[in-house]
Structure formats: C-alpha cells, structure tokens
Design a protein around this motif. Structure first.
Motif, PDB file in Angstrom:
ATOM      1  N   ALA A 157       0.787  -1.095   0.067  1.00 57.23           N
ATOM      2  CA  ALA A 157      -0.244   0.055   0.206  1.00 57.23           C
ATOM      3  C   ALA A 157       1.013   1.239   0.003  1.00 57.23           C
ATOM      4  O   ALA A 157       0.336   2.453  -0.622  1.00 57.23           O
ATOM      5  CB  ALA A 157      -1.166   0.047   1.136  1.00 57.23           C
ATOM      6  N   THR A 158       1.671   1.922   0.700  1.00 53.97           N
ATOM      7  CA  THR A 158       2.962   2.597   0.961  1.00 53.97           C
ATOM      8  C   THR A 158       3.346   3.176  -0.459  1.00 53.97           C
ATOM      9  O   THR A 158       4.381   3.352  -0.481  1.00 53.97           O
ATOM     10  CB  THR A 158       4.007   2.636   1.975  1.00 53.97           C
ATOM     11  N   ALA A 185       0.829   3.972   6.267  1.00 50.70           N
ATOM     12  CA  ALA A 185       1.977   3.296   7.195  1.00 50.70           C
ATOM     13  C   ALA A 185       1.472   3.599   8.471  1.00 50.70           C
ATOM     14  O   ALA A 185       1.392   2.612   9.061  1.00 50.70           O
ATOM     15  CB  ALA A 185       3.204   3.531   7.308  1.00 50.70           C
ATOM     16  N   VAL A 186       0.559   4.613   9.232  1.00 52.04           N
ATOM     17  CA  VAL A 186      -0.477   4.469  10.342  1.00 52.04           C
ATOM     18  C   VAL A 186      -1.663   4.105  10.725  1.00 52.04           C
ATOM     19  O   VAL A 186      -1.757   2.677  11.571  1.00 52.04           O
ATOM     20  CB  VAL A 186       0.040   5.826  10.265  1.00 52.04           C
ATOM     21  N   ILE A 218       5.378   5.412  14.493  1.00 46.22           N
ATOM     22  CA  ILE A 218       7.173   5.585  15.081  1.00 46.22           C
ATOM     23  C   ILE A 218       7.175   4.160  13.508  1.00 46.22           C
ATOM     24  O   ILE A 218       8.479   5.181  12.653  1.00 46.22           O
ATOM     25  CB  ILE A 218       7.508   4.677  15.811  1.00 46.22           C
ATOM     26  N   PHE A 219       6.111   3.147  13.972  1.00 45.05           N
ATOM     27  CA  PHE A 219       6.063   2.519  11.881  1.00 45.05           C
ATOM     28  C   PHE A 219       6.485   3.752  11.082  1.00 45.05           C
ATOM     29  O   PHE A 219       7.046   2.752   9.584  1.00 45.05           O
ATOM     30  CB  PHE A 219       5.544   1.119  12.658  1.00 45.05           C
ATOM     31  N   SER A 220       5.084   3.966  11.043  1.00 45.90           N
ATOM     32  CA  SER A 220       5.338   4.963   9.482  1.00 45.90           C
ATOM     33  C   SER A 220       6.556   6.695   9.529  1.00 45.90           C
ATOM     34  O   SER A 220       7.078   6.387   7.557  1.00 45.90           O
ATOM     35  CB  SER A 220       3.576   6.160  10.013  1.00 45.90           C
ATOM     36  N   LEU A 221       6.732   6.472  10.072  1.00 46.80           N
ATOM     37  CA  LEU A 221       8.381   7.310  10.133  1.00 46.80           C
ATOM     38  C   LEU A 221       9.265   6.988   9.603  1.00 46.80           C
ATOM     39  O   LEU A 221      10.414   7.284   8.799  1.00 46.80           O
ATOM     40  CB  LEU A 221       8.765   7.554  11.686  1.00 46.80           C
TER      41      LEU A 221
END
Length: 1612
Positions: A961-962, A1189-1190, A1205-1208
């Motif tokens: 998706a990202t 990603a969030v 944190i994961f999305s960053l």
C-alpha cells in the motif's frame, strides 16, 4: 515358425528392407540416396540437430552433431580456416612471402593425410565425405571459385594492353606463345605409341602451363610488396597480355576440339552470342546506372544483387555448353566497369569474405582429390609410369621455356639482368586459376587422377619456392636508394630546387599553394614543383601513374578525379606565380603502396624536397578536428622511412597568403636545437627569408648550465651568419632575420616558452628530430602523440592541436601526467604519474612546480582523509548529543559543508584545486562510483527475498500500500494537469514518483541499526514491509522501463535484454554458486578466486545495464540477489567488503553527489512556482505514505504510538534514493534545480525522522515487566521457567549438567527454553526460529542448530523426561542478540536466564582455550535489560551425580546479604530438594558488628536464613515430621571475618570441598568481606566474590553460578 513371429524383418523382402533403410536415413539426415539412384530430400530441409543429448538418449539411432547439414558446414569452414591461417601466420613469422593460396593447399594436404591415416570410418571422414550426402561445403567452395573468376575479370583493366611498354607486350606474348608452339611441335613429331596423352588432355595441359594469370601475378606482387615497383608494373602489363593471348587461344581451340564441324560452329556462335550480350547489352546498362547515380552516393544494393544473379546465369550458360563455367563469370567481370562505383563496390563487398572463408573450401577440396601415392613417387624420384614421367617432363620443359623467354626479352630491352631474372620468376608463377582449370578438367574426365595429382604438386612447389627465390634476389628496401645527396643543406643558396607536393584531398590544395607562394623563386634560383594527386585504387589490381602533360594518358576517367588539382595549380601558375614550373601527376594506387609511387617519382625527377600534408584537418575556425585519416598517416610514415630526399610534413592551420598584402609580413620562426634535421629546416627557412614580406626568426634553445662554446657547436657555420646578420652589407635574407637564444631547464620550460610565442608567428619550421635526447624535451618526450612530427613538432600551437585560451593541456600533461586536449580527448602518460617528485619540488621549480595535492595519489589520499574526517566529525557530534542520526546523513552533511566552503573560498582556492582539479580525471569520483556499485551489490546479497513469504499480513499489506497508493494519487494529479502546468516531463515524473513512493529495504535496515531497533518488534515489522515494498518497486521499475521507449521494437528488445540478464543471473550464476558451496570443505573459508570472480561479474553486470541505457546499479543489485545469502559466500562478501566500502569509499560518492547540488536553488524553493510544485509533490507523497503506514498497522491492533513510529520508519529516505536521483541528473532526465531540491528533501528527511523516532521510542522500556519474575518471590512448588543460552558446542554439556542437577517434579515442574545464538552474517534481517514450528524450522536454522537440538532431545528422552524442553535458534547481529534473549524471556514469562561465561577452560581446567569479548558484551547487556533474574555459569568441573548414588553433589552458597544473595539462595534451596544434592550455606559476618537487623534488606536476609538456622539444629532435624528434603540436606555455617584477606583465606580453605559454588552478583559489595580485594575484580559481571571464585588463581576446579535478581519492575 516362432522365428517368423518374433522377427518381423524375416518376413520382409529385400526390396522392402532397402526401402526402410533409405527412409530411415531420410528421416534422420533429411536427405538420402534411394535404391534406384535418385537423391531424395526433405522440404523444408533439416539443418539442425535435436540437441546435444540426442546421441546419448537415442544411442544407436541418434546422430552426432556434425552429421547435420548446418553444423557440418560450420565445422568444415572452421577447420579449414584455422588450418590455412596457421600456415599463413607461420610463414609470416618466418619472414617468407608465401601466397595465401599455398597455405590453403597445405591445409588440404594436412586433411588428406589425416584422412589417409584415420581410415574410412573416422570422424574426419564423416565430416568431409559422408556417404549418400550432398556435398554442401564442396558446392559452397565451387560458388566461391566462381566469384573468384568473376572478381578477376572485374579487377582486370584490359585497356592496360594499349598503355603497356613494348618489352612488357613482347614478354607477355612470347611467354604464352613460345611454350605452346614448342609443345605442339614436339607432340606433332611424336609417334602414336609415344604419345601418353589424349589430344584434349595435352592441349589443356599445354595451354594452362603456358598461361600467365593476371590475377595470380597481382596477388603475388601484393604479398611480396612489389606491386608498385618498376618490375611489378612490367610484370602486371605482361600478365594482362599473356592472359588475353591465352584466352584467345582457348576460344580458338574449343571449337576445334569438337567431334564435328557443325558442333564446332554452334559452339562458336553460342560463345559469340554470350560475348555480345555481355559487352553490348550488360556493359551499357551498367554505365547508365552509374550515370544516374548521385555524386557521392553508394551504388544501390539492387544492382549488386542483379550482377550476382547474372554471374550465376553466366556459369549455368557456359556449363550448358559443356565448357569451363568460370569463363562465363570472368567475361561478365571484364564487362563490369572497373573502379568506382560498381567495380570497387563489388570488390569491397565480396573479395575479403570470399577469399578468406569460401574459396579455401574449394582449394582444400581440390587437394583432397589427389592421390598421395603419386606425390610420394615423384618426390622420391620413383616414377615407374611413363605417363607420370611425361607429365613431369612437360611441366619442367614449359617452365624452363617461360623462364628463358621472360628473362631474355626484357634483358634485350636494357633491363638489368637481376631484375630480368626476377621478372621471369614472377611470370612463371602458378596459382588458383590453373588449379581450378585442372580441377574442372579432372571433374569432366579430361585427365586422369595421376595427372591431376602431379599438376597440383607442381603448383604447390611453384608457389612455395618461387616467392622465396624472388625475395632472395629482390630487396624492395633498396629500390629507392639514391647515390647522391639530395637535401636543402647540400644545395647551393642560389641553386635550383625541385619539390614534390602531395595532395590527398581538395582541402590540401590551398595550404600547399600558400607554402609555394611564400617560398623564394627567381631566374637565378628557380623552383620546380611536381604536384602528385594521390587517389586510392578501388576495384582494380593495376596501379596507375598519369602525367597530365602527356595528353594521350590524360583522357577519360583519370583526368576527372584530379580536375580540381589541375585547375587550381594551373590558375596559380598562370595568374599568381608564373616563375614556378609546375607539372601535375595523378597516382592511382592502394593506400598501403602509395609511398612507392611517391618515392619512385621523387627519384625519377631528382626531387630535393617532398612536401606531405598532415593526416589531421581542422575546421575553418581551427577549434575542432574535421578529419583524421590513418591512411594518410601510414603513407607519411613510410615516405619518411624510404624517401630518396628530404621530406617535409605541413600541418596547415593559418598560413595566409601574405604576398597580396604588401603592408604585412609573413612571420616565420625556426626552432633550432641542433642536428641534421634542424639544419635542413634552417636551410629551407633561409631560402624563404629571401622572399619579400617574409621575416624570419631563429630561436635557438640552449640547455641551462651547459657551456655553449662557439667551437663546440656542430651547427656553428650556419648560425654564425645569423648572429652577425646586423653587419652592413648583409644579403636580404640576413637583414630580415632575427636570431634569439633562450636557456631552458627542461621540457616544461620549453613548453612555457613556446606557449608564450605561439600567437606571434604565421609559420613554425622545425626539424623532425629537434630536441631528441636534449634537455629541451626532457619530461615531455614520453607523450609525443605523432612520432612523424617529432617532440617539438607535435607540440600544440607548433604542429599538434591548436592552442585555445581556456585549455592548457600541454602544461598539464607535462606535470600532471594527464590532460584534456582541445578536441576533448583525454591524454595520459603511461606509466601514470602518481606521486610528486618530493617536498622540495615547488621550491626548486618555483611557479612551474606543483603542490603535493596536485598529483593523483596524494590528491586521492587527501580527499579520502578530508571526507572521512568531516563525516566522522558529524557522526561523533550527533552521538555526543545523544541523537541517533544515520551515518549516511553525516556523509551528506560533510558534502554539504564542502559545498559551502567551495562557494566561500572561490574558484581559485586550494580546496577547489583539491576537489576539482582542472582537466583531470575525477579519480575520487570514479572510486566513489565503484563503492556505490558495491553498496547496491551488497544490498542484494544481504536481502532474503524468502522473507516475503514469512512476513505477517500487516507487513505485506503495508509494504504494498505504501508504494501503490502514492503512485496512483501522483498519476491522477499529473493526468489532471494541462501540459503547461506540468513541471516535469512524463518519464522523469514517473521515475521521481516511483522513487519517492518506494521504501528501500537497505536504507531501512541501516536506519534501524543506527537507532538500535532492528531487533525490536517494530523493527522486524518494518524490515518485512520494506522488503515487500522494495520488491514491488523493483517489479514496477522493470515493468515501466520498456514503456518508456518510443518504438515498439526497441521496447521489446529492451525487455528481452532484461529477461536474458535475469535468466543468466538466476539460472546460471546462482546454480554455479551452489555448486561452489557444495564443493567447499566444511569449516574452510571460501577461496579468494571465487570472491574475485564475483567482483568481476559485478563490474560486467553494471557495464551490461549501462549499455542498455538503464540504471547500472540494478545490474549489481540483481547479481547480489543471485548470490546465496549467509555463509559461506554471502557472509564472506559482506565481511570483506562492507566495512571498508561504507567507511571509506561510499562517502566519496555521497560527498560528490552533494557537491553537484546548487545551494542557491534551496533559497527560492517556496517562492519559485516550478520549485514549489516539486516540493509540494514530495510533501504530498510523504504524507500519503505516512498516513497509509499509520492506519494499516493500527487496524491490525498495533498501538497507535508504535504505528506512528512504524510509519516514520517507512517514510525514511537514504542513499538508495540519492543514487537514483544522481543517475537521473547525470542522464539529464532532471535539471540541476530539481536534483538540488530532491537532495534537500533527503537531507531533511534523514535528519528529522531519526530524531522523531528517538523522541517517540524508548528502547529501555521495550522489555519492561509488570510483575516480579524472580526465584525469591516464587513459591517452592511453583513452575520454574528457565532460558538457557548456547553459543558454542562446548556450552551444551555444562547447561545439561546444571539442568540435571536442578529439582523438577510434577508439583514443581521445570520448563527449559534452549536458545542457540548464531551470528548474523551476510544478511540484514535477524531471524528467531522455533524448532517445534516445522514450517519455520526447515532449512537454514535447523542446519546451524543440529548439535544443540539433538543433544537436548537426547537429554529429554533418555535422561530427564520430566523437564519440558523447547529449542530455538536466534540468527542475529552480535550487538543486538540481547534483544532477542530478553524478548523471548519476556514472551515466555521466564524466571531465570542462564548465560555461559565468556571464558572457556581446557579439559584439565588449567589453561584458557577461548576468551570471547563478544559473549562478554552480550552478558553485560542482558544483565542490564533482562525482564527476570539472570545467572552466569562459569563451568569448570560440574559432574552429574545422579548416576552415582554413593556420592552427593556438593553445592555451596556464599551468603553475605542482599537481593542477589537471596536469589542465589532461592535457586540453591530448589536444587537441595533434588536427590543426592547436599547444600551448604556459608554466611560471612563482619567481626564485631551487631547482628541485629537495621534495614529492610537485613530483615529479608534474616527471614530467609531463620529457617536454615532452625533446620540446622539437631532436635529439629531429627524430630520434626514436617521437615522437607532441602531442610534435611542443608548445612548452615556462619563465619566471622575481618576483611577481604580473611574471606580469601576462608574460601581457599574450602576450595576442594564442593562441586558448585552459587553466589549473588552483588555479594559482599560495600562489606568487610570484600574490603581489600574489590579493587582486584577483573570481571564486573561476576561481582567481587564471583570473580574471586572464577579467577585462575583460585586453586579449585569447581564451577561457579553467579545470580542476579530481576532489576526492572514497572510500577502500576
């Protein structure tokens, strides 16, 4: 009866068997000879085999590869070509000018011998003579022989008969007719019995032996280098006449040989009809085709194809008449207009291929037909047959007659005897033409095989011995030998001068005319000029020299090619300078022999000076090269070698006609160093100085520091007049002459001097050997590009490339060893100049010397050092500030700082010189690019693509998706905009969109390593998602690449090239790697040769992708994916390359990328519409990726903070994106402003995101436990869960022994998790494998942990089945193994982690075997962050006593006080419940201290010890019924001690009494028991008492277990 049933063949008739046999052969071979004699073929014909395994699989029925048509002909061509080339090269190396066709005959002879030796059923026999097969190589050879005869006719100039000299005509006529006449007379007077030949056979043999083939003579003269010599010219003319006479006689003899008059007349009519058609129809049509062709355009292919068709029809026609078919091709060739455009095009396209590949098949086939026994008899003089003797005698008679006639006739015409002999030998030469005619006669049974074999032998001997004899008698190097001095120095000052001016192209005319006009001429000093126009001979064999004063030779085609030259020099002679005598010639010759005509004309006309044009021509503005002809350069070289007079080479750039401008002088400068060439140059210049408006300057270069005495100079006489030229009464040339003398140090000094005067003169005159072995050229002689000009002559501005204001390449070349020339070429000195000449160079040479950093090696070293210091400075600064910024960001900031410093310091600063040396090869940049290539390669090596299959669902969905969502949104936005609103073109926009949407696996792995998160749960998820994203991005990139091509064919071709590369990588390279691993011995490192081979493959991969115009690093990445990751190859590559590459080489690439950015583009990033649109796109894609990603992990129940944190992490950008943007900028897909903004976004991204992650994520809390997990708080009957860690096989037995000694039962179960720790090598992704989960336990992990699994399974099954055991393997980086240990302990609710001590002893426990700092570092980190209690086992002598019922296992707990001591006591009390385990608790009490409890810890200690003290009382031990086993087998001792010395003495006294000591880690801290010995603690992780017990000085071999109680418990 049974036989009939079982054998079907017995029931078949012989006819049916024959039918089946040829059908079977037809099915396999595709052709067969039927039983009735007909040849049958399959259509379409069967060319190829069914594969290399056909014969193996089908055994008897299958065919060998060479039994199929196409492989057969390929093998025959290859074999014949190799053999005749071997002989040709051998003769060349021996210095023998043997014709190439003789090498072909020798190749056939070798094959004939092999066939005779190997027999009829050999492989060679099958290849060359397969039964019942069409002889395709023979057919192809016959076609080549037909083309050879056709090209003979094309290259023959019949008009040469009318131009030939009288002695050439008579020689050619007599050499053909006299042998025939004598032969016919002899045959006539012989009786019928003594005639061994039939009439036709005898006439054919007599005619062909008497004939002299023009084509063979021409090829022989080329091989001997005599084609343009006087003897060669006579021989060619005589051969043409002999050829025509022989052809006429043949046409006369053919009708007479027919059986009847009618047949003869019919044959004559057919021949005449063919000749009429050829010369009256075909030839006029071709002239019309030439007339219609545009000037300068090549002949259309359709005419070439039409002519080849006519050649085939001609051969068919003559074959239908029953005559020699090649004569038809020959007549047609004679009818073709020779020379350009048709004749030359045919020769150019057909001759080389035909003579090199096809014709050797014919020659070899002819020799294969001979009978070797005939040769043996003749060569051994064992001629038993009268016919053989008659053939040999006739051949010798005709040869002697031809030799005599060809020698006598020229000698009578005053030709020297030696040259007459050479001419006769040439005329007597035999070759391909004769052997082809004999082969035709043999094929039609006009002669026997013995006669044919004898004739072939005579031709072979003739072609071998005659060239050797000719070379022995004739030396071509002496043909232009002059017996008098013909130089300008030896010519009187007022004497006549004859010059020969050579012209190749029209642009040479004006320069030569200008030079002649500037030369002095008068009635007293006449100047005669012979102008020679050199035209390359095309499509002919006969060179021509034409004098245009002899009108009868100047009519026709010859005059047309030289029309411009004739008119230009006639105009110059008539209207400009009538006092010069001019005679014009045209030379048509091959470029390799033009020098012979030049030298011959110079010798014949007694020329004093030959003036040649330089091979390089400049444009009108003199700044770029228009043409650069190596052929002209080759001619100049050869003329310099063999000229009979002086030679000058004119490099024309700006020699203007000054005679018409009376107010401006022509300035001429002679550079004089000394020597005969300089004297010649000075003599020519002095003659020019007598001309009006010519000013001469003589610049004499003298070596500094050497005495230049008047009498010591060899050139005194010439220079004295110049030095005294100011005296009254001087001649005109002396009064207009200036003499200068300059002292020079070396070549660079000469360079600077000549550069300073380059624009002051119109003409420089210099001797070719000027400055050789002289100080004037020291340092610059090694880079002389054009040897024919000499060292000074080749200097820029003198004779070399033009000087420009902005290029100082000569000075750079002299000092730096490399420079960029004016035409853009990079010149280098070999061997390369790497280092300076010393630290004093700059002081000695002053402004000429170079700084140390201006040399290659010091420059590279300084750049590496500077970049390394700067990025390490930023890296250390961030570390000191507590910021976990990736190292890559520090490298970018280093480049950014250098960019700022360059802007501040300016273009002429030392930093600018260091980083961007002028006109130099960018070695640091090249090295950095190599590092960037290696980085991509290692990225592929470390990537485990199989992890995609193991990834969680949320990782897969997030990774896809990202990438997809930002691309889709970006495409929609782009399509919705009009063309005027789009800031980027489609291709760069698509690439930018993809790279911004991509999440690089390698970049994420390095970020997680830098922020210490790669072993956390978020880090593992991010790695899996990044891997998916990387693969999706790679797939999209490979998918859209073909669509970027505008042509469908190009797109398909590109797709095929990429597919081919992928097949090679994964179907060839990867299996080879696995074979290498399989062959490697267990435990041995991989051989260096495989590492070097892989690096070479990486370089080739990048070159391949560069050639297909794609991102080169993708080639390295894909080859990295094909390398098996992990040990032994993957880990070895990473271990050897990564640290050095990432630390030293890659920073050069990143820094150079930052240096290319335009910092001014960052200022108006938001104000400029185009830049702000690009910035908005970057921000939009970032927000889309961040949001996706969030949301997705949050929907999968991940905490919101962790999702952020994961999305960053997923939005991070790094070196991968930078490298791709740099490739786009270098390929000019994006502008510099766009590239600068993209780089800015990466810098900000790599700075801000790690800081944000560090702010949100606290790694110290990841293993925080919300309940107490220690032995002290656990009930005695509760379940004990332990985590046992294993590093090496020698840890297994100690851990098993400890577990066996621990108490376990149904009421108090013991669960053991065994974790085998393996260092991660050659990969980026850590792995934790549970061997109970088979789908995760298959493959690599199980292979690593096989010993561990088997050992603990054996222990569980056969020793202690009540213990529950679960085995894991952790493959991780050594710096992060503690994360996996603590994570597993937290996940499994473990109470005690047992770690092995880092030091291992030998079997006798007296010496240390291994001492691993890595294990010690791991133990420290586990002690810091473990979510439960930790024990470190120092194993030296722990035996399992369970099998020995007579002896107990003695355990001693040393108790001083504190939570760690209580934890040790709790574990020991649990052990004491085990059978055969005796526990002793030794409490150390400080002497004189009050035993009453004063603190919380003391109170807890008292509670723990009270039960032990009570259980030690006799009445309690014997009478109380509720006493448990550990109370019964426990001994409590209490000792008072004063200080550490007392403790030491006490422990030493009981060292041999126990098998295991258990002690708390903080035992004795801040207590009298350790006072005085705490400073001697070597291993802090063991504590003071534990270190003492484990030290080598402690006399016991007892094992020690040091226990630490759980440290971190969350408050809630």
């Amino acid at each position: 009866m049974g036989s009939d049933v079982n054998d079907p063949e017995s029931a078949m008739s012989p006819e049916m068997l024959r039918e089946m046999e040829w059908l079977n052969e037809l099915a396999w071979y595709g052709e067969a000879k039927r039983y009735d004699g007909y040849m049958c073929e399959m259509f379409p014909p069967k060319l190829y085999s069914n594969g290399i395994w056909e014969k193996v699989i089908l055994n008897v029925t299958g065919l060998q590869i060479w039994q199929y048509r196409l492989p057969n002909i390929e093998l025959v061509i290859l074999l014949v070509f190799v053999l005749w080339q071997v002989f040709a090269i051998l003769f060349k190396k021996l210095g023998l000018a043997i014709p190439k066709f003789a090498s072909m005959m020798l190749a056939g002879l070798i094959l004939n011998v092999l066939l005779a030796v190997s027999g009829d059923k050999s492989i060679v026999q099958e290849i060359f003579f397969h039964e019942n097969r069409v002889d395709i190589p023979g057919c192809l050879g016959s076609f080549g022989f037909m083309l050879f005869w056709f090209l003979n006719g094309v290259k023959m100039d019949v008009k040469r008969i009318f131009k030939a000299e009288t002695h050439a005509r008579l020689t050619g006529f007599a050499a053909a007719t006299l042998p025939i006449t004598v032969g016919l007379v002899i045959y006539k007077f012989k009786s019928v019995k003594s005639k061994h030949f039939g009439t036709n056979e005898y006439n054919t043999l007599l005619l062909m032996e008497s004939l002299t083939s023009f084509s063979e003579i021409a090829r022989l003269l080329i091989d001997l280098g005599m084609k343009n010599s006087s003897v060669g010219q006579v021989a060619l003319s005589a051969a043409v006449i002999s050829n025509m006479v022989g052809l006429l006689l043949f046409l006369v003899m053919v009708p007479l040989s027919t059986p009847s008059l009618g047949t003869g007349v019919t044959l004559v009519v057919e021949i005449v009809f063919f000749i009429v058609i050829v010369f009256a129809v075909v030839r006029p049509i071709l002239f019309k085709a030439i007339k219609r062709k545009r000037e300068g355009m090549p002949i259309d292919d359709k005419y070439i194809y039409l002519i080849l068709v006519l050649v085939c029809f001609s051969c068919i026609y003559w074959s239908g008449m029953g005559q020699f078919p090649a004569l038809g091709a020959f007549f047609l060739g004679v009818a073709i207009p020779s020379g350009p455009p048709i004749g030359s095009a045919l020769v150019e396209r057909l001759e080389s291929f035909n003579f090199g590949i096809i014709l050797p098949l014919f020659m070899t086939g002819c020799v294969l037909r001979i009978d070797l026994r005939v040769w043996r008899d003749i060569l051994t003089f064992n001629i038993s047959s009268d016919k053989k003797l008659a053939v040999v005698s006739l051949i010798l008679l005709i040869f002697l007659l031809k030799l005599s006639v060809s020698m006598v006739v020229p000698y009578l015409f005053k030709m020297p005897l030696k040259e007459s002999i050479v001419l006769s030998l040439i005329i007597s030469h035999k070759g391909i033409v004769e052997i082809s005619f004999y082969a035709f006669s043999f094929g039609f049974d006009y002669m026997s095989r013995d006669t044919f074999s004898t004739l072939v032998l005579s031709i072979l001997l003739n072609s071998l011995f005659l060239p050797v004899a000719i070379r022995f008698l004739y030396d071509p190097s002496k043909q232009f030998m002059c017996y008098q001095k013909r130089s300008l120095v030896s010519t009187k000052i007022n004497g006549a001068i004859k010059t020969l001016v050579c012209i190749h192209r029209p642009d040479h005319i004006s320069s030569m005319i200008n030079l002649l006009e500037a030369s002095y001429q008068s009635e007293e000093s006449p100047l005669t000029c012979y102008v020679l126009h050199l035209v390359e001979l095309q499509g002919q064999d006969v060179p021509t020299l034409i004098s245009h004063k002899v009108q009868k030779l100047g009519v026709g085609m010859e005059t047309e090619s030289s029309e411009n030259v004739i008119l230009s020099f006639e105009h110059f002679n008539r209207y400009v300078c009538s006092s010069i005598s001019i005679d014009t010639f045209t030379c048509k010759a091959e470029s390799t022999h033009m020098q012979d005509d030049i030298c011959w004309l110079a010798l014949d006309k007694a020329v004093t000076l030959i003036i040649l044009p330089f091979h390089r021509t400049w444009s009108l503005d003199r700044t770029s090269i228009v043409s650069d002809s190596e052929k002209i350069r080759f001619v100049n070289h050869n003329v310099l070698k063999q000229a009979p007079c002086s030679v000058g080479i004119l490099v024309e750039r700006q020699l203007a006609n000054k005679k018409q401008d009376s107010q401006q002088n022509l300035k001429v400068c002679v550079i004089f160093v000394g020597g005969k060439d300089d004297m010649e140059a000075l003599a020519f210049a002095k003659r020019m100085a007598r001309q009006e408006n010519v000013t001469l300057t003589v610049l004499c270069l003298v070596a500094a520091g050497k005495s230049k005495g008047w009498d010591q100079m060899l050139d005194t006489g010439e220079l004295r007049e110049l030095i005294l030229s100011n005296d009254p009464g001087n001649t005109e040339e002396e009064s207009s002459t200036i003499y200068l003398e300059e002292k020079i140090l070396d070549g660079p000094g000469t360079s600077m001097l000549l550069r300073s005067i380059a624009s002051d003169y119109d003409l420089f005159i210099v001797g070719r050997t000027c400055g050789e072995n002289h100080a004037a050229t020291r340092g610059i002689e090694s880079w002389c590009e054009f040897e024919e000009l000499g060292v000074i002559g080749v200097f820029p501005g003198i004779g070399g490339d033009p000087l420009t204001d902005n290029v100082d390449w000569v000075y750079d070349m002299a000092w730096y060893g490399e420079a960029v020339r004016g035409d853009g070429f990079i010149c280098e000195e070999h061997p390369a100049k790497l280092s300076s000449d010393g630290v004093w160079e700059k002081m000695i040479y002053n402004e000429h010397g170079l700084r140390v950093w201006q040399y290659r090696l010091p420059n590279l070293e300084l750049v590496i050092l500077l970049v390394f210091i700067l990025w390490q400075f930023f890296n250390i600064l961030f570390r000191k500030m507590g910021l976990k910024i990736p190292k890559f960001t520090s490298m970018m900031l280093a480049g950014l700082l250098l960019n700022v410093l360059l802007i501040i310091s300016g273009n002429k600063s030392m930093l600018k010189e260091l980083l961007f040396p002028k006109n130099r090869i960018d070695i640091p940049g090249c090295l950095g690019s190599f590092g960037f290539m290696i980085f991509w390669f290692l990225k592929g090596v470390k990537m485990d693509v199989k992890r995609i299959l193991k990834a969680e669902a949320k990782a897969r969905v997030t990774g896809v998706a990202t990438v997809i969502l930002p691309i889709l949104v970006g495409l929609v936005i782009y399509m919705s905009k009009s063309a005027g609103e789009r800031t980027l073109l489609a291709k760069p926009y698509d690439t930018l969109l993809l790279m911004e949407s991509l999440t690089s696996f390698s970049g994420i792995a390095r970020l997680l390593r830098d922020v210490n998160m790669n072993h956390s749960s978020i880090g593992r998820l991010a790695l899996s998602a990044a891997l998916v994203s990387d693969m999706v991005g790679l797939f999209l990139m490979l998918a859209i690449v073909p669509f970027t091509s505008q042509v469908v064919v190009a797109a398909v071709a590109l797709l095929m090239e990429i597919a081919f590369y992928l097949v090679i990588c994964f179907a060839v390279v990867r299996p080879i790697m696995f074979k290498i691993i399989k062959r490697k011995r267990e435990g041995r490192p991989i051989d260096d040769k495989y590492i070097y081979g892989i690096i070479i493959m990486v370089c080739l991969a990048c070159m391949y992708w560069h050639d297909i115009d794609q991102f080169p690093a993708l080639g390295a990445f894909l080859i990295g994916l094909a390398i098996p990751n992990g040990p032994p190859i993957g880990s070895e590559l990473v271990e050897r390359l990564e640290n050095f590459n990432f630390g030293l080489i890659l920073p050069l690439f990143i820094t150079s990328s930052m240096l290319r950015t335009d910092l001014s583009a960052w200022k108006d990033c938001l104000s400029d519409d185009r830049k702000s649109a690009l910035a908005s796109l970057i921000v939009l894609i970032f927000l889309l990726k961040f949001t996706v990603a969030v949301i997705i992990p949050y929907l999968y129940k991940m905490p919101l903070r962790d999702s952020v944190i994961f999305s960053l992490i997923m939005c991070h950008k790094g070196v991968i994106e930078l490298s791709f943007y740099l490739f786009m900028y270098s390929s000019r897909f994006v502008s510099r402003d766009t590239f600068s903004i993209l780089v800015l976004s990466i810098v900000l991204n790599s700075l801000i995101i790690p800081i944000a992650i560090g702010f949100l994520y606290d790694p110290t809390k990841q293993f925080l436990c919300y309940q107490k997990r220690n032995l002290e708080t656990m009930k005695n009957t509760g379940e004990l869960k332990t985590l046992v860690c294993i590093h090496r096989p020698d840890h297994i037995s100690s851990m098993i022994n400890l577990l066996e000694a621990s108490y376990q039962s149904e009421e108090s179960p013991l669960t053991c998790y065994v974790l085998h720790l393996v260092e991660l090598q050659g990969q980026d992704v850590p792995t934790l494998i549970s061997h109970k989960v088979q789908k995760l336990g298959v493959g690599t992990g199980k292979k690593y942990s096989e010993n561990v699994i088997l050992s603990f399974e054996h222990f569980h099954r056969y020793v202690c089945s009540s213990i529950s055991i679960d085995t894991f393997t952790c493959i991780a980086n050594v710096n992060h193994m503690q994360d996996d240990i603590c994570w597993l302990a937290l996940d499994k609710a473990v109470t005690l982690i047992i770690l092995p001590f880092h030091r291992t002893w030998s079997l006798d426990r007296t010496s240390i075997v291994s001492d691993s700092e890595m294990i010690r570092f791991l133990n420290f980190n586990v002690l810091k962050q473990a979510p439960c209690s930790v024990g470190i086992l120092v194993e030296r002598h722990l035996l399992t006593k369970k099998q020995e019922f007579q002896e107990n296992l003695k355990v001693c707990v040393i108790f001083v006080g504190g939570k760690d001591d209580r934890e040790a006591l709790a574990f020991a009390k649990r052990m004491a419940r085990q059978e055969n385990v005796t526990l002793t608790v030794l409490r150390l009490v400080a002497t004189g201290k009050n035993k009453e409890t004063t603190g919380w810890d003391q109170m807890l200690d008292t509670v723990e010890l009270r039960e032990l003290m009570r259980s030690n009382e006799p009445e309690t031990r014997n009478n109380e019924p509720g006493t448990v086993k550990e109370e019964v087998s426990t001994i409590y001792l209490e000792k008072e001690i004063t200080d550490g010395a007392d403790t030491s003495m006490l422990l030493r006294s009981m060292a041999f009494d126990y098998d295991l000591f258990i002690v708390g880690r903080t035992c004795g801290e801040n207590h009298e028991a350790t006072r005085g010995i705490e400073n001697w603690c070597e291993f802090e992780e063991l504590g003071v008492i534990g270190d003492f017990l484990a030290s080598p000085d402690f006399p016991s071999k007892t094992s020690v277990l040091v226990v630490q109680q759980q440290r971190t418990v969350a408050n809630y």
